[in-house]
Write a protein that holds these residues in place. Structure first.
Motif, PDB file in Angstrom:
ATOM      1  N   TYR A  36       0.896  -0.989   0.069  1.00  0.00           N
ATOM      2  CA  TYR A  36       0.064  -0.081   0.140  1.00  0.00           C
ATOM      3  C   TYR A  36       0.891   1.290   0.138  1.00  0.00           C
ATOM      4  CZ  TYR A  36      -3.511   3.163   2.105  1.00  0.00           C
ATOM      5  OH  TYR A  36      -4.300   4.209   2.224  1.00  0.00           O
ATOM      6  N   ARG A  39       2.988   2.863  -3.274  1.00  0.00           N
ATOM      7  CA  ARG A  39       2.247   3.584  -4.150  1.00  0.00           C
ATOM      8  C   ARG A  39       2.233   4.865  -3.934  1.00  0.00           C
ATOM      9  NH1 ARG A  39      -0.408  -1.287  -4.762  1.00  0.00           N
ATOM     10  NH2 ARG A  39      -0.254  -2.084  -7.053  1.00  0.00           N
ATOM     11  N   VAL A  40       2.654   5.163  -2.727  1.00  0.00           N
ATOM     12  CA  VAL A  40       2.356   6.630  -2.167  1.00  0.00           C
ATOM     13  C   VAL A  40       3.666   7.417  -2.217  1.00  0.00           C
ATOM     14  CG1 VAL A  40       1.474   7.966  -0.178  1.00  0.00           C
ATOM     15  CG2 VAL A  40       0.411   5.913  -0.697  1.00  0.00           C
ATOM     16  N   THR A 194      -6.173   4.670 -12.724  1.00  0.00           N
ATOM     17  CA  THR A 194      -5.834   5.513 -11.576  1.00  0.00           C
ATOM     18  C   THR A 194      -6.514   6.800 -11.715  1.00  0.00           C
ATOM     19  OG1 THR A 194      -3.414   4.670 -12.046  1.00  0.00           O
ATOM     20  CG2 THR A 194      -3.747   6.641 -10.761  1.00  0.00           C
ATOM     21  N   GLY A 206      -4.763   7.515  -7.055  1.00  0.00           N
ATOM     22  CA  GLY A 206      -4.374   6.043  -6.574  1.00  0.00           C
ATOM     23  C   GLY A 206      -5.238   5.056  -7.369  1.00  0.00           C
ATOM     24  N   TRP A 217     -12.451   2.726  -5.603  1.00  0.00           N
ATOM     25  CA  TRP A 217     -11.264   3.807  -5.664  1.00  0.00           C
ATOM     26  C   TRP A 217     -10.665   4.192  -4.124  1.00  0.00           C
ATOM     27  CZ3 TRP A 217     -11.556   8.985  -3.908  1.00  0.00           C
ATOM     28  CH2 TRP A 217     -12.606   9.558  -3.497  1.00  0.00           C
ATOM     29  N   GLN A 222      -6.994   0.998  -2.930  1.00  0.00           N
ATOM     30  CA  GLN A 222      -5.400   0.818  -2.282  1.00  0.00           C
ATOM     31  C   GLN A 222      -5.059  -0.689  -1.701  1.00  0.00           C
ATOM     32  OE1 GLN A 222      -2.847   2.567  -3.042  1.00  0.00           O
ATOM     33  NE2 GLN A 222      -3.333   4.971  -2.791  1.00  0.00           N
TER      34      GLN A 222
END
Length: 263
Positions: A36, A39-40, A194, A206, A217, A222
């Motif tokens: 998780y 991806r941030v 996305t 995201g 979403w 996520q």
């Protein structure tokens, strides 16, 4: 703990009840949070961490739990997704205060009488979907995650049922839809996009899943994307297919069914 083959009492975790195709998730629950966070962007992650700390200091942070219920065959192999595996997803009523109209896992805020996150997740799932908790096995609790807009500190509870039985909308004021969605609909690269919200930077975009009746979403998107990665089910998809949230919602009417077209 060895599985007895019988449903577990509320609050008990029985990881040995997991079918082989779910064992990568049960054996590495911490890997879901790591996937998780990967991806941030670093600056966005720092902002989330700061918001979490501020919410804790001000008392605005609230405990919550969600039920991540997979259904499917008892057999199989690690990393090999069965064709008929599905995942329980709801769509929240449009009138709710938090996350109105969003696809979500069943779940919600912890009540004072709850005996831990598993109890919270199961109680909320019953209230939202009519689920018979005696037909499922709680397998593991994933690491707690913070959702800044609502201030929830959420524990995803991973569970399995060979057959969860009927589910439905129990209270239309709280839930607009309940669906057992084929996991292959999430895996299908044609369904992956996305999204970002208008007025925010694309750096906050995201993973999302555009299905025929719902756009998954935000937090739920996520988590599902991370689950696919850790379980070994993810396949390459077009990461450059980026949409503004409202534009993505407008595409819902153009989608097909959950059937062959999305497998």
């Amino acid at each position: 703990m060895a599985s007895t083959g019988e449903p577990s009492p509320a609050g008990d975790l029985i990881p040995a009840a997991a079918p082989p195709w779910l064992t990568p998730l049960v054996e590495r629950p911490g890997a879901v949070r790591s996937a998780y966070r990967r991806r941030v962007p670093a600056d966005v992650l720092a902002a989330l961490t700061a918001a979490n700390a501020t919410a804790a200091l001000t008392g605005a942070r609230r405990d919550a739990a969600v039920l991540v219920l997979f259904s499917g065959p008892k057999g199989g192999s690690p990393g090999m997704l069965p064709d008929d595996a599905d995942l329980l997803v709801t769509v929240r009523a449009s009138t709710l205060r938090h996350h109105a109209g969003q696809a979500a896992f069943p779940g919600g805020a912890t009540d004072p009488g709850d005996d831990g996150p598993v109890h919270t997740a199961l109680r909320e799932a019953v209230e939202e979907t009519g689920l018979d908790v005696n037909r499922l096995h709680p397998l593991a609790t994933l690491e707690r995650l913070f959702i800044p807009p609502s201030g929830f500190h959420v524990v995803p509870v991973l569970a399995y049922s060979p057959d969860p039985g009927p589910v439905c909308v129990v209270d239309s004021a709280e839930t607009a839809m309940v669906a057992r969605v084929p996991v292959r609909a999430f895996v299908n690269p044609k369904n992956r996009i996305t999204v970002y919200k208008r007025g925010t930077s694309r750096r906050f975009a995201g993973p999302a899943f555009l299905l025929n009746e719902m756009l998954v979403w935000g937090f739920t998107g996520q988590i599902i994307a991370a689950l696919l990665d850790v379980a070994g089910w993810a396949v390459p998809w077009d990461v450059d297919n980026v949409c503004e949230l409202n534009d993505a919602m407008a595409l819902l009417d153009a989608q097909g069914s959950y059937g062959d077209g999305q497998r």
